[in-house]
Design a protein around this motif. Structure first.
Motif, short mmCIF file in Angstrom:
data_model
loop_
_atom_site.label_atom_id
_atom_site.label_comp_id
_atom_site.label_asym_id
_atom_site.label_seq_id
_atom_site.Cartn_x
_atom_site.Cartn_y
_atom_site.Cartn_z
N VAL A 14 0.81 -1.21 0.00
CA VAL A 14 0.00 0.00 0.00
C VAL A 14 0.85 1.26 0.00
O VAL A 14 1.74 1.43 0.84
N ILE A 15 0.53 2.15 -0.93
CA ILE A 15 1.11 3.50 -0.90
C ILE A 15 0.04 4.44 -0.38
O ILE A 15 -1.09 4.47 -0.89
N ILE A 16 0.40 5.20 0.63
CA ILE A 16 -0.45 6.26 1.14
C ILE A 16 0.15 7.57 0.64
O ILE A 16 1.26 7.95 1.04
N TYR A 17 -0.55 8.23 -0.27
CA TYR A 17 -0.08 9.50 -0.82
C TYR A 17 -0.84 10.62 -0.10
O TYR A 17 -1.99 10.91 -0.41
N GLY A 18 -0.19 11.18 0.89
CA GLY A 18 -0.79 12.16 1.78
C GLY A 18 -0.68 11.61 3.19
O GLY A 18 -1.63 11.05 3.73
N ALA A 19 0.52 11.73 3.78
CA ALA A 19 0.82 11.09 5.06
C ALA A 19 0.51 11.98 6.25
O ALA A 19 1.24 12.02 7.22
N GLY A 20 -0.62 12.67 6.18
CA GLY A 20 -1.11 13.44 7.32
C GLY A 20 -1.95 12.55 8.20
O GLY A 20 -1.91 11.31 8.11
N THR A 21 -2.75 13.16 9.05
CA THR A 21 -3.54 12.38 10.00
C THR A 21 -4.54 11.46 9.31
O THR A 21 -4.72 10.31 9.73
N ALA A 22 -5.20 11.91 8.25
CA ALA A 22 -6.18 11.06 7.57
C ALA A 22 -5.49 9.87 6.90
O ALA A 22 -5.93 8.72 7.05
N GLY A 23 -4.42 10.12 6.15
CA GLY A 23 -3.72 9.05 5.46
C GLY A 23 -3.15 8.02 6.41
O GLY A 23 -3.27 6.80 6.17
N ILE A 24 -2.55 8.47 7.48
CA ILE A 24 -1.96 7.53 8.45
C ILE A 24 -3.05 6.79 9.22
O ILE A 24 -2.88 5.60 9.53
N ALA A 25 -4.18 7.42 9.49
CA ALA A 25 -5.29 6.71 10.14
C ALA A 25 -5.79 5.57 9.23
O ALA A 25 -6.09 4.47 9.71
N ILE A 26 -5.86 5.82 7.93
CA ILE A 26 -6.24 4.76 6.99
C ILE A 26 -5.19 3.64 7.01
O ILE A 26 -5.53 2.46 7.04
N ALA A 27 -3.92 4.03 7.01
CA ALA A 27 -2.85 3.03 7.08
C ALA A 27 -2.99 2.19 8.36
O ALA A 27 -2.84 0.96 8.32
N ASP A 28 -3.27 2.85 9.47
CA ASP A 28 -3.43 2.12 10.74
C ASP A 28 -4.56 1.10 10.65
O ASP A 28 -4.41 -0.04 11.11
N MET A 29 -5.69 1.48 10.06
CA MET A 29 -6.82 0.55 9.94
C MET A 29 -6.48 -0.61 9.01
O MET A 29 -6.80 -1.76 9.31
N LEU A 30 -5.83 -0.33 7.90
CA LEU A 30 -5.45 -1.40 6.98
C LEU A 30 -4.40 -2.32 7.61
O LEU A 30 -4.44 -3.54 7.44
N ARG A 31 -3.47 -1.72 8.36
CA ARG A 31 -2.46 -2.54 9.04
C ARG A 31 -3.13 -3.47 10.05
O ARG A 31 -2.77 -4.65 10.15
N ASP A 32 -4.13 -2.95 10.78
CA ASP A 32 -4.87 -3.81 11.73
C ASP A 32 -5.55 -4.97 11.01
O ASP A 32 -5.59 -6.09 11.51
N ALA A 33 -6.09 -4.71 9.82
CA ALA A 33 -6.72 -5.77 9.03
C ALA A 33 -5.68 -6.81 8.59
O ALA A 33 -5.97 -8.01 8.56
N MET A 34 -4.49 -6.36 8.25
CA MET A 34 -3.42 -7.29 7.86
C MET A 34 -3.00 -8.15 9.04
O MET A 34 -2.73 -9.35 8.87
N ILE A 35 -2.94 -7.55 10.21
CA ILE A 35 -2.59 -8.30 11.42
C ILE A 35 -3.68 -9.34 11.71
O ILE A 35 -3.39 -10.50 12.01
N ALA A 36 -4.94 -8.94 11.56
CA ALA A 36 -6.05 -9.88 11.75
C ALA A 36 -6.01 -11.00 10.71
O ALA A 36 -6.50 -12.10 10.97
N ASP A 37 -5.39 -10.72 9.57
CA ASP A 37 -5.27 -11.71 8.50
C ASP A 37 -4.03 -12.59 8.67
O ASP A 37 -3.73 -13.40 7.81
N GLY A 38 -3.29 -12.41 9.80
CA GLY A 38 -2.21 -13.33 10.11
C GLY A 38 -0.80 -12.78 10.08
O GLY A 38 0.14 -13.50 10.39
N LEU A 39 -0.62 -11.52 9.71
CA LEU A 39 0.73 -10.94 9.70
C LEU A 39 1.09 -10.41 11.08
O LEU A 39 0.22 -10.00 11.85
N SER A 40 2.38 -10.38 11.38
CA SER A 40 2.84 -9.71 12.60
C SER A 40 2.72 -8.21 12.37
O SER A 40 2.60 -7.74 11.23
N GLU A 41 2.79 -7.44 13.44
CA GLU A 41 2.73 -5.98 13.30
C GLU A 41 3.87 -5.47 12.42
O GLU A 41 3.67 -4.61 11.57
#
Length: 170
Positions: A14-41
């Protein structure tokens, strides 16, 4: 060679183009989904490239904000990357060419940032690119859905943050 995303979060790059609070919040949610899908943090976080106004966030970037720090790439990791830009920092085009993302998310308000060349490069390495120009209002969107569908020969999955007219293809 074109790669399939597999439809699972753990397979996304995933590329987040716009790494402010909104972009990083989206990254955080997607990262949580990846962790739920079996990846380590750590594995999940390594699948993100965050770009702000001056370029790709790296660990040697002097003005990282606390919420951006987990997504900063190690500077030595990028030493062998090919560059399209001549500036000091890696641009969106550089990151797309080297990271081969499956998802491109825009929260930058940089109108037209997802250019034909960038989208075609992305589409050359992934079967079903996921492209989300989320900036609003519509005039600030990183791309127009009609263009994204055309540039990917109808293969892109597109979601926007502003209303656009329906797109027909084929």
């Amino acid at each position: 060679a074109v790669k399939a995303t597999g439809g699972q979060m753990r397979d996304q790059r995933v590329i987040i183009y716009g790494a402010g609070t909104a972009g990083i919040a989206i990254a955080d949610m997607l990262r949580d989904a990846m962790i739920a899908d079996g990846l380590s943090e750590q594995e999940a976080t390594s699948r993100f490239w965050a770009i702000d106004a001056v370029g790709l966030l790296t660990t040697d970037f002097p003005a990282l904000r606390d919420f951006q720090q987990p997504y900063a790439r190690p500077a030595d990791e990028l030493a062998t990357w090919s560059r399209h830009s001549t500036g000091e920092h890696l641009t969106l085009a550089d990151v797309v060419a080297n990271a081969e993302p499956t998802m491109l998310i825009g929260t930058s308000t940089h109108t037209g940032a997802f250019t034909e060349a960038i989208v075609r490069q992305m589409a050359s390495t992934v079967e079903r690119p996921i492209i989300m120009p989320l900036s609003n209002p519509t005039s600030k969107a990183e791309a127009v859905p009609q263009d994204l569908i055309q540039w990917t020969d109808g293969r892109a999955m597109v979601a926007t943050g502003s209303p656009f007219s329906p797109v027909s293809h084929g």
